[in-house]
Enzyme design. Structure first.
Site, PDB file in Angstrom:
ATOM      1  N   GLU A 180       8.879  -4.162  13.285  1.00 55.13           N
ATOM      2  CA  GLU A 180       8.597  -3.095  12.274  1.00 55.13           C
ATOM      3  C   GLU A 180       7.486  -2.251  12.508  1.00 55.13           C
ATOM      4  OE1 GLU A 180       7.476  -4.062   8.100  1.00 55.13           O
ATOM      5  OE2 GLU A 180       8.727  -2.297   7.428  1.00 55.13           O
ATOM      6  N   SER A 235       5.265  -7.171   3.258  1.00 53.80           N
ATOM      7  CA  SER A 235       5.853  -7.269   4.549  1.00 53.80           C
ATOM      8  C   SER A 235       6.701  -8.634   4.683  1.00 53.80           C
ATOM      9  CB  SER A 235       4.821  -7.425   5.706  1.00 53.80           C
ATOM     10  OG  SER A 235       3.798  -8.298   5.437  1.00 53.80           O
ATOM     11  N   PHE A 276       0.757  -1.255   0.067  1.00 53.66           N
ATOM     12  CA  PHE A 276      -0.223  -0.149   0.046  1.00 53.66           C
ATOM     13  C   PHE A 276       0.837   1.387  -0.139  1.00 53.66           C
ATOM     14  CE2 PHE A 276       0.800  -0.038   4.688  1.00 53.66           C
ATOM     15  CZ  PHE A 276       0.866   1.352   5.008  1.00 53.66           C
ATOM     16  N   CYS A 295       9.372   1.795   3.455  1.00 50.89           N
ATOM     17  CA  CYS A 295      10.278   0.733   3.853  1.00 50.89           C
ATOM     18  C   CYS A 295      11.713   1.403   4.162  1.00 50.89           C
ATOM     19  CB  CYS A 295      10.483  -0.203   2.681  1.00 50.89           C
ATOM     20  SG  CYS A 295      10.981   0.215   1.441  1.00 50.89           S
ATOM     21  N   GLU A 310      -4.856  -3.852  -2.079  1.00 50.60           N
ATOM     22  CA  GLU A 310      -6.306  -3.583  -2.078  1.00 50.60           C
ATOM     23  C   GLU A 310      -6.841  -2.295  -1.127  1.00 50.60           C
ATOM     24  OE1 GLU A 310      -4.431  -5.834  -0.653  1.00 50.60           O
ATOM     25  OE2 GLU A 310      -5.608  -7.100   0.723  1.00 50.60           O
ATOM     26  N   LYS A 335      -1.038  -7.327  -9.311  1.00 55.90           N
ATOM     27  CA  LYS A 335      -2.038  -7.296  -8.279  1.00 55.90           C
ATOM     28  C   LYS A 335      -1.635  -6.180  -7.276  1.00 55.90           C
ATOM     29  CE  LYS A 335      -2.871  -8.389  -4.419  1.00 55.90           C
ATOM     30  NZ  LYS A 335      -3.480  -7.325  -3.404  1.00 55.90           N
TER      31      LYS A 335
HETATM   32  P1  NAD Z   1       1.576  -6.684   2.964  1.00 54.31           P
HETATM   33  O1  NAD Z   1       2.488  -7.823   3.176  1.00 54.31           O
HETATM   34  O2  NAD Z   1       0.396  -6.665   3.984  1.00 54.31           O
HETATM   35  O3  NAD Z   1       0.895  -6.720   1.641  1.00 54.31           O
HETATM   36  C1  NAD Z   1       1.485  -6.586   0.412  1.00 54.31           C
HETATM   37  C2  NAD Z   1       0.899  -7.320  -0.737  1.00 54.31           C
HETATM   38  O4  NAD Z   1       0.557  -8.614  -0.105  1.00 54.31           O
HETATM   39  C3  NAD Z   1      -0.770  -6.872  -0.926  1.00 54.31           C
HETATM   40  O5  NAD Z   1      -0.823  -6.679  -2.328  1.00 54.31           O
HETATM   41  C4  NAD Z   1      -1.537  -7.762  -0.327  1.00 54.31           C
HETATM   42  O6  NAD Z   1      -2.762  -7.888  -0.883  1.00 54.31           O
HETATM   43  C5  NAD Z   1      -0.733  -9.050  -0.439  1.00 54.31           C
HETATM   44  N1  NAD Z   1      -1.246  -9.882   0.798  1.00 54.31           N
HETATM   45  C6  NAD Z   1      -1.338  -9.515   2.100  1.00 54.31           C
HETATM   46  N2  NAD Z   1      -1.691 -10.600   2.871  1.00 54.31           N
HETATM   47  C7  NAD Z   1      -1.414 -11.621   2.011  1.00 54.31           C
HETATM   48  C8  NAD Z   1      -1.490 -13.072   2.154  1.00 54.31           C
HETATM   49  N3  NAD Z   1      -1.649 -13.847   3.577  1.00 54.31           N
HETATM   50  N4  NAD Z   1      -1.368 -13.822   1.461  1.00 54.31           N
HETATM   51  C9  NAD Z   1      -1.019 -13.388   0.228  1.00 54.31           C
HETATM   52  N5  NAD Z   1      -0.752 -12.039  -0.153  1.00 54.31           N
HETATM   53  C10 NAD Z   1      -1.125 -11.457   0.967  1.00 54.31           C
HETATM   54  O7  NAD Z   1       2.210  -5.045   3.079  1.00 54.31           O
HETATM   55  P2  NAD Z   1       1.557  -3.748   3.195  1.00 54.31           P
HETATM   56  O8  NAD Z   1       1.090  -3.712   4.260  1.00 54.31           O
HETATM   57  O9  NAD Z   1       0.737  -3.462   1.918  1.00 54.31           O
HETATM   58  O10 NAD Z   1       2.935  -2.818   2.909  1.00 54.31           O
HETATM   59  C11 NAD Z   1       3.738  -2.448   4.021  1.00 54.31           C
HETATM   60  C12 NAD Z   1       4.724  -3.403   4.027  1.00 54.31           C
HETATM   61  O11 NAD Z   1       5.713  -3.508   2.685  1.00 54.31           O
HETATM   62  C13 NAD Z   1       5.884  -2.982   5.163  1.00 54.31           C
HETATM   63  O12 NAD Z   1       6.417  -4.174   5.705  1.00 54.31           O
HETATM   64  C14 NAD Z   1       7.029  -2.344   4.343  1.00 54.31           C
HETATM   65  O13 NAD Z   1       8.451  -2.488   4.933  1.00 54.31           O
HETATM   66  C15 NAD Z   1       6.851  -3.246   2.942  1.00 54.31           C
HETATM   67  N6  NAD Z   1       7.683  -2.829   1.954  1.00 54.31           N
HETATM   68  C16 NAD Z   1       8.995  -2.887   1.617  1.00 54.31           C
HETATM   69  C17 NAD Z   1       9.722  -2.578   0.616  1.00 54.31           C
HETATM   70  C18 NAD Z   1      11.066  -3.012   0.371  1.00 54.31           C
HETATM   71  O14 NAD Z   1      11.381  -2.452  -0.750  1.00 54.31           O
HETATM   72  N7  NAD Z   1      11.666  -4.108   0.841  1.00 54.31           N
HETATM   73  C19 NAD Z   1       8.948  -1.538  -0.016  1.00 54.31           C
HETATM   74  C20 NAD Z   1       7.881  -1.061   0.347  1.00 54.31           C
HETATM   75  C21 NAD Z   1       7.188  -1.520   1.441  1.00 54.31           C
END
Ligand code: NAD
Length: 502
Positions: A387, A231, A154, A286, A181, A178
């Site tokens: 985090e 994450s 997000f 991040c 959401e 994808k």
């Molecule tokens: P998230 O992991 O909750 O979601 C990321 C994606 O995974 C979304 O598209 C979501 O729909 C999907 N997803 C969520 N739960 C899932 C599951 N159980 N099974 C399969 N898919 C699933 O992350 P977020 O809250 O949207 O974003 C924040 C996180 O992203 C933080 O941890 C941040 O550090 C990380 N991030 C990392 C970087 C990097 O470059 N390392 C960059 C941006 C964000």
């Protein structure tokens, strides 16, 4: 949910909006007000299957198209994004909450990857060795994979999809996105821009949804590679599932970025940097600095300077030009971050700035948390170990460089790290010692430019290749080496020995 008059954000399949067949929807809210702005369709497994098959058909012709044709589309896409950058930034601010200038910066950094991908003719060049044997030449090609998928978080609804899609498309793949959401509108805008740029139907797809859509992509036989950013637990799940299904995977996870401030540092510069990188985008980056490690006696003056700066920050609606920091993305995320702040107090850290009491007039329904600062934070406290992904900066005190670096290196994460010092030797030592993928020297958020690659170490990245830049090109292509001889009667004759050069 029951919002009948609410806009529905659909999928994008075969070059047009597509409602899909699902009966599940997500709620997209405006983060500064908490109001519902749209509902987003959640794809079913059947929707994903249909979308991937459409993409696979389109990938074939796109992968065979000329470099000139693809270059033309990439330049036209760049023009589209450039001329509609405000529209993209406004979509980000509404759904994510970050202030408009920050959203514009995100669009700019995403556009730089399109700039990079416009050079695809150069990026996809192979290597040639003439006369490797008498009358024999060898050369290498890089070819597209077919259908590749991107699953994005997000916190950068434009930049992270643009870390992936331009490079994947320029290399001749069909790309299935994808998006999160929580803020999906920007992805549909990008789809429209790619269509206007002349990208053939089916080459870019948006599948909206939650884990069901992700899991269907991870096991689909036509998906050849998966890029994920999000994450750490989900990154690990994506890596394990998709590699078990034979796919190439780069899965970027969470972070806990440490900034080490040495006693000789310019403390004003360091305090400016820590506040900017700790509280920008309400800490939802991040590459946010979430831990400041103050070495030696500078802890007190450094903290005083941070406090002064925090007191001057304006928190408010991202559309208000006076705001420097916006809300958190959702009520749920706000609850989690507030819970961690409560735990920090309970665990005995010293709370120097408490953002929990903040009120933003006229925006009472927003997901607000003001800048929060803890001192005397230690490993073992949840605010240090986890985090937080919110506007919470933790100060840890260390007696020496070695202690500071040891602390940063014992973190399971290794995304970014920074050092503040005027001592070139110490900075150079830090570059060598630190176990993180991206390192800043007097730079708090060392996000590589588009022509380098972005990625962390340890639990911040599962896989080998980082995103965009040279690694991105390698990730989205596969190599082929050709050994060629044009028949010469002098070469005839059977020889069962192992071929060696002559
Ligand atoms: P998230 O992991 O909750 O979601 C990321 C994606 O995974 C979304 O598209 C979501 O729909 C999907 N997803 C969520 N739960 C899932 C599951 N159980 N099974 C399969 N898919 C699933 O992350 P977020 O809250 O949207 O974003 C924040 C996180 O992203 C933080 O941890 C941040 O550090 C990380 N991030 C990392 C970087 C990097 O470059 N390392 C960059 C941006 C964000």
């Amino acid at each position: 949910m029951t919002a009948t008059s609410t806009t529905t954000l659909n999928h994008w399949i075969g070059g047009r909006e597509d409602a899909g067949t699902g009966d599940r929807f997500g709620e997209v809210t405006e983060s500064a007000t908490g109001e519902l702005v749209a509902r987003v369709a959640f794809a079913t497994e059947a929707d994903v299957d249909r979308a991937v098959r459409v993409a696979a058909e389109a990938a074939d012709a796109w992968g065979r198209s000329s470099l000139g044709q693809r270059t033309k589309v990439m330049f036209a896409f760049r023009e589209q994004v450039n001329s509609r950058r405000d529209e993209l930034a406004r979509a980000i601010t509404r759904e994510h909450g970050k202030v408009l200038s920050d959203a514009a910066g995100e669009v700019q950094r995403g556009m730089e990857v399109i700039d990079f991908a416009c050079g695809l003719g150069h990026l996809l060049k192979g290597e040639m060795s003439g006369q490797v044997s008498r009358g024999v030449d060898s050369y290498s090609l890089r070819q597209p994979l077919g259908v590749v998928a991107g699953i994005t978080p997000f916190n950068f609804p434009v930049m992270v999809p643009l870390w992936m899609a331009p490079v994947a498309l320029a290399a001749g793949n069909a790309f299935v996105l994808k998006p999160s959401e929580q803020d999906p509108s920007a992805s549909l805008l990008l789809a429209d821009m790619l269509k206007n740029a002349g990208l053939p139907e089916g080459v870019f797809t948006v599948i909206n949804g939650d884990k069901d859509a992700v899991n269907a992509l991870l096991v689909h036989p036509e998906v050849r590679a998966v890029s994920f950013v999000g994450s750490t637990p989900i990154a690990k799940h994506v890596y394990e599932t998709a590699t078990a299904h034979g796919k190439r995977v780069q899965a970027l996870g969470g972070a806990k970025n440490h900034a080490v401030v040495l006693p000789d540092a310019d403390l004003d510069l360091a305090a400016d940097a820590l506040v900017s990188a700790g509280y920008g985008s309400a800490g939802q980056r991040c590459m946010a600095v979430s831990v400041a490690v103050a070495v030696g006696a500078i802890a007190e003056p450094l903290i005083a300077k941070i406090q002064e700066r925090i007191a001057g920050l304006t928190v408010g609606d991202g559309f208000d030009a006076a705001s420097e920091m916006g809300p958190l993305v959702s009520e749920r995320h706000l609850g989690r971050v507030r819970g961690l702040v409560d735990s920090g107090e309970g665990d005995g850290a010293t709370l120097l700035a408490d953002g929990r009491a903040i009120a933003v007039e006229g925006r009472e329904g927003g997901h607000w948390l003001g800048p929060t600062l803890f001192d005397n934070v230690r490993p073992g406290m949840a605010i240090y170990d986890e985090e937080i992904f919110g506007p919470v900066l933790c100060v840890v005190r260390a007696d020496s460089y070695d202690e500071a670096v040891g602390l940063a290196n014992s973190s399971p994460y290794g995304n970014g790290a920074a050092i503040f010092t005027n001592d070139g030797g110490a900075a150079r030592q830090f570059e060598q010692d630190i176990t993180a993928g991206m390192v800043g020297v007097n730079v708090p958020i060392p996000v590589p430019m588009a022509y380098h690659s972005f990625g962390g170490w340890k639990d911040s990245l599962f896989g080998d290749l980082h995103v965009h830049g040279p690694d991105g090109v390698r990730f989205y292509t596969r190599g082929k080496v050709i050994t060629r001889r044009w028949p010469d009667p002098a070469d005839r004759g059977i020889d069962l020995g192992f071929p060696v050069h002559s």
